[in-house]
Design a protein around this motif. Structure first.
Motif, PDB file in Angstrom:
ATOM      1  N   THR A 166       0.828  -1.205   0.000  1.00  0.00           N
ATOM      2  CA  THR A 166       0.000   0.000   0.000  1.00  0.00           C
ATOM      3  C   THR A 166       0.861   1.253   0.000  1.00  0.00           C
ATOM      4  O   THR A 166       0.564   2.243  -0.691  1.00  0.00           O
ATOM      5  N   PHE A 167       1.946   1.235   0.763  1.00  0.00           N
ATOM      6  CA  PHE A 167       2.851   2.384   0.814  1.00  0.00           C
ATOM      7  C   PHE A 167       3.440   2.679  -0.561  1.00  0.00           C
ATOM      8  O   PHE A 167       3.411   3.821  -1.045  1.00  0.00           O
ATOM      9  N   THR A 168       3.987   1.669  -1.227  1.00  0.00           N
ATOM     10  CA  THR A 168       4.603   1.898  -2.537  1.00  0.00           C
ATOM     11  C   THR A 168       3.545   2.269  -3.580  1.00  0.00           C
ATOM     12  O   THR A 168       3.810   3.094  -4.464  1.00  0.00           O
ATOM     13  N   LEU A 169       2.347   1.684  -3.476  1.00  0.00           N
ATOM     14  CA  LEU A 169       1.269   2.025  -4.417  1.00  0.00           C
ATOM     15  C   LEU A 169       0.934   3.512  -4.326  1.00  0.00           C
ATOM     16  O   LEU A 169       0.881   4.216  -5.346  1.00  0.00           O
ATOM     17  N   LYS A 170       0.718   4.017  -3.125  1.00  0.00           N
ATOM     18  CA  LYS A 170       0.292   5.404  -2.969  1.00  0.00           C
ATOM     19  C   LYS A 170       1.425   6.385  -3.265  1.00  0.00           C
ATOM     20  O   LYS A 170       1.185   7.462  -3.839  1.00  0.00           O
ATOM     21  N   LEU A 171       2.662   6.035  -2.894  1.00  0.00           N
ATOM     22  CA  LEU A 171       3.779   6.925  -3.195  1.00  0.00           C
ATOM     23  C   LEU A 171       4.012   6.988  -4.705  1.00  0.00           C
ATOM     24  O   LEU A 171       4.312   8.066  -5.255  1.00  0.00           O
ATOM     25  N   THR A 172       3.863   5.871  -5.390  1.00  0.00           N
ATOM     26  CA  THR A 172       3.989   5.855  -6.848  1.00  0.00           C
ATOM     27  C   THR A 172       2.979   6.806  -7.478  1.00  0.00           C
ATOM     28  O   THR A 172       3.314   7.616  -8.361  1.00  0.00           O
ATOM     29  N   SER A 173       1.730   6.723  -7.030  1.00  0.00           N
ATOM     30  CA  SER A 173       0.678   7.587  -7.570  1.00  0.00           C
ATOM     31  C   SER A 173       0.985   9.054  -7.303  1.00  0.00           C
ATOM     32  O   SER A 173       0.848   9.905  -8.194  1.00  0.00           O
ATOM     33  N   ALA A 174       1.390   9.371  -6.074  1.00  0.00           N
ATOM     34  CA  ALA A 174       1.660  10.761  -5.712  1.00  0.00           C
ATOM     35  C   ALA A 174       2.801  11.343  -6.537  1.00  0.00           C
ATOM     36  O   ALA A 174       2.739  12.494  -6.996  1.00  0.00           O
ATOM     37  N   LEU A 175       3.859  10.571  -6.761  1.00  0.00           N
ATOM     38  CA  LEU A 175       5.001  11.062  -7.536  1.00  0.00           C
ATOM     39  C   LEU A 175       4.638  11.316  -8.996  1.00  0.00           C
ATOM     40  O   LEU A 175       5.232  12.176  -9.650  1.00  0.00           O
ATOM     41  N   SER A 176       3.671  10.574  -9.508  1.00  0.00           N
ATOM     42  CA  SER A 176       3.301  10.716 -10.920  1.00  0.00           C
ATOM     43  C   SER A 176       2.412  11.911 -11.188  1.00  0.00           C
ATOM     44  O   SER A 176       2.256  12.326 -12.343  1.00  0.00           O
ATOM     45  N   LEU A 177       1.804  12.474 -10.151  1.00  0.00           N
ATOM     46  CA  LEU A 177       0.796  13.509 -10.369  1.00  0.00           C
ATOM     47  C   LEU A 177       1.380  14.807 -10.921  1.00  0.00           C
ATOM     48  O   LEU A 177       0.762  15.465 -11.769  1.00  0.00           O
ATOM     49  N   ILE A 178       2.558  15.219 -10.465  1.00  0.00           N
ATOM     50  CA  ILE A 178       3.172  16.450 -10.974  1.00  0.00           C
ATOM     51  C   ILE A 178       3.479  16.328 -12.468  1.00  0.00           C
ATOM     52  O   ILE A 178       3.133  17.238 -13.249  1.00  0.00           O
ATOM     53  N   PRO A 179       4.118  15.253 -12.940  1.00  0.00           N
ATOM     54  CA  PRO A 179       4.323  15.114 -14.392  1.00  0.00           C
ATOM     55  C   PRO A 179       3.022  15.150 -15.180  1.00  0.00           C
ATOM     56  O   PRO A 179       2.948  15.780 -16.244  1.00  0.00           O
ATOM     57  N   TYR A 180       1.977  14.494 -14.688  1.00  0.00           N
ATOM     58  CA  TYR A 180       0.696  14.500 -15.393  1.00  0.00           C
ATOM     59  C   TYR A 180       0.090  15.903 -15.424  1.00  0.00           C
ATOM     60  O   TYR A 180      -0.445  16.341 -16.445  1.00  0.00           O
TER      61      TYR A 180
END
Length: 468
Positions: A349-363
């Motif tokens: 769950t930790f890696t899933l949510k951190l992955t999503s959060a890091l991708s939001l700025i590029p998107y």
């Protein structure tokens, strides 16, 4: 790469670990109505983002490695660097979640692997990381062809899951699962939907897979077509897996299933062979997605270095045109984050949510660039038709990605700053290689904001206010 191969890269990038965890992740947050609402919002928002990448591929055909290149062209070098670094870091953390889920699956028969974050699990995963590293060194095109084969193989058990659950759906189970919690109000339903947003972002990561490989496309127009075709196919698959699972088990039981929860749901319908089938499908699926994401991560670093926005050593290639230095750095970060999972209470769950959060700025930056093009009319002088439609799509995509950042909450925004701030060292090195000042005044202000967020994040981790 032809249209089928590019579409395979999109599907292969998105269909990875996330789909196998959907039943439990959604059951923990909401019922059927909330799940339908979440997929409608996520589907519409991500479709706007997919259309945005399609538009940018046509309007700016000379920009390679889409997500990073669009941010730089639209907002300058430092935001462009953030997009490249954030996208790369997101891919690396996402790859860690794949290894965690594989070892959690194997943990059912090999107790030493536990939930995927034990010392034995991390050690075996690290060996796997470097095994893939040396396979990719053989060539990007060869790895892409392998991904196409794996994409077909991993879709079969998921499609079988959907067919079986559709036939076996129980109305007496599905009905009570319509609502979650005691409060049945629009406000409560919205909060349930919001709680699923990072999960939906995670499973849709890779929608830009074709644009990242735009320099390999046989025809530039295929980049946009592959993005939309791949997205629509995956959306239908993800929504089906989620909704049909509510017709097999009560929501509370699904919320307690071991990951991959698709296995537990299918086992409740057909017996133990269902869990075994999903476990095998997960391993094939995750390894294929890992391959696609490692390729994309290295490609982004390589193109950024070629544009002098990363240190020049990252532009080094071997005789097979593989960005070898970028690949080494990618494998090294994946290995380091694997070690961090040893200290996590819920590594997946930790890696899933951190992955999503890091991708939001590029998107967000990519959507913002498309919005800027439509507002200013740049590239529309000779072909003004469709400008209004493109403006609407870009505006919706920008609003959606901004909403996701809010939905992520302060914890993962601060953790993202902890990753972004030290990465700025690479930006400073690249500027010095060109004899330029490290920052302009606006860039220095942006760095100060990110550094302050990183300090707050580290303080939260030390004091225990933020846990991983």
């Amino acid at each position: 790469m032809s249209l089928p191969i590019l579409t395979g890269m999109v599907v292969g990038s998105m269909v990875g670990a996330g789909v196998f965890s959907l039943p439990r992740n959604f059951a923990q947050a909401t019922g059927v109505l909330g799940a339908v609402g979440a997929w409608l919002i996520a589907g519409a928002g991500m479709l706007m983002l997919a259309f945005t990448f399609q538009t940018l591929a046509v309007r700016k055909p000379h920009l390679d490695a889409g997500v990073y290149a669009y941010a730089k062209a639209g907002f300058g070098e430092y935001p462009g660097f953030f997009s490249a670094f954030g996208y790369w870091a997101s891919a690396c953390v996402g790859n860690v979640s794949y290894w965690v889920l594989i070892k959690s699956t194997l943990g059912a028969v090999i107790p030493a692997f536990g939930e995927g974050a034990t010392i034995a699990a991390v050690a075996v995963s690290a060996i796997g990381v470097w095994a893939f590293h040396f396979m990719i060194m053989r060539g990007v095109r060869e790895a892409a062809r392998i991904n196409q084969i794996v994409t077909v193989a991993k879709l079969l058990p998921i499609l079988l899951f959907v067919v079986i659950l559709a036939v076996a759906l129980r109305g007496d189970v599905f009905g009570p699962n319509l609502w979650a919690g005691a409060a049945r109000t629009p406000g409560a339903l919205f909060e349930q939907i919001r709680a699923t947003m990072l999960v939906t972002v995670f499973v849709f990561l890779g929608v830009e897979g074709a644009s990242v490989y735009s320099r390999y496309a046989q025809r530039r127009a295929d980049v946009g077509r592959a993005t939309v075709l791949g997205f629509l196919a995956v959306l239908a698959l993800f929504a089906s897996v989620t909704i049909l699972s509510y017709g097999a088990l009560p929501k509370d039981r699904t919320a307690q299933l071991r990951q991959p929860s698709m296995g537990g749901v299918l086992e409740s319908v057909v017996g133990t062979w269902g869990a075994a089938l999903i476990g095998c499908g997960l391993i094939v699926s995750v390894l294929g997605a890992y391959l696609a994401w490692t390729l994309m991560a290295a490609e982004v670093l390589f193109v950024a270095a070629k544009d002098h926005d990363m240190p020049v050593f990252l532009a080094r290639e071997n005789e097979r045109n593989v960005p070898v230095a970028a690949l080494v750095m990618t494998s090294a970060l994946i290995t380091a984050v694997l070690a961090v999972t040893l200290f996590s209470d819920d590594a997946f769950t930790f890696t899933l949510k951190l992955t999503s959060a890091l991708s939001l700025i590029p998107y967000l930056l990519a959507a913002g660039y498309a919005l800027r093009l439509a507002l200013t009319g740049e590239t529309y002088d000779d072909t003004p038709r469709g400008r209004g439609k493109d403006l609407t799509i870009a505006a919706l995509a920008t609003v959606y990605t901004a909403f996701l950042i809010v939905a992520a909450g302060p914890t993962f925004v601060l953790l993202s700053c902890v990753v972004y701030a030290p990465g700025t060292i690479l930006f400073v090195l690249s500027r010095r290689e060109r004899g330029l000042r490290p920052f302009s005044v606006p860039e220095l202000i942006l760095f100060a904001v990110v550094a302050a967020g990183a300090l707050l994040g580290i303080t939260g981790l030390v004091t225990g206010r933020i846990t991983i």
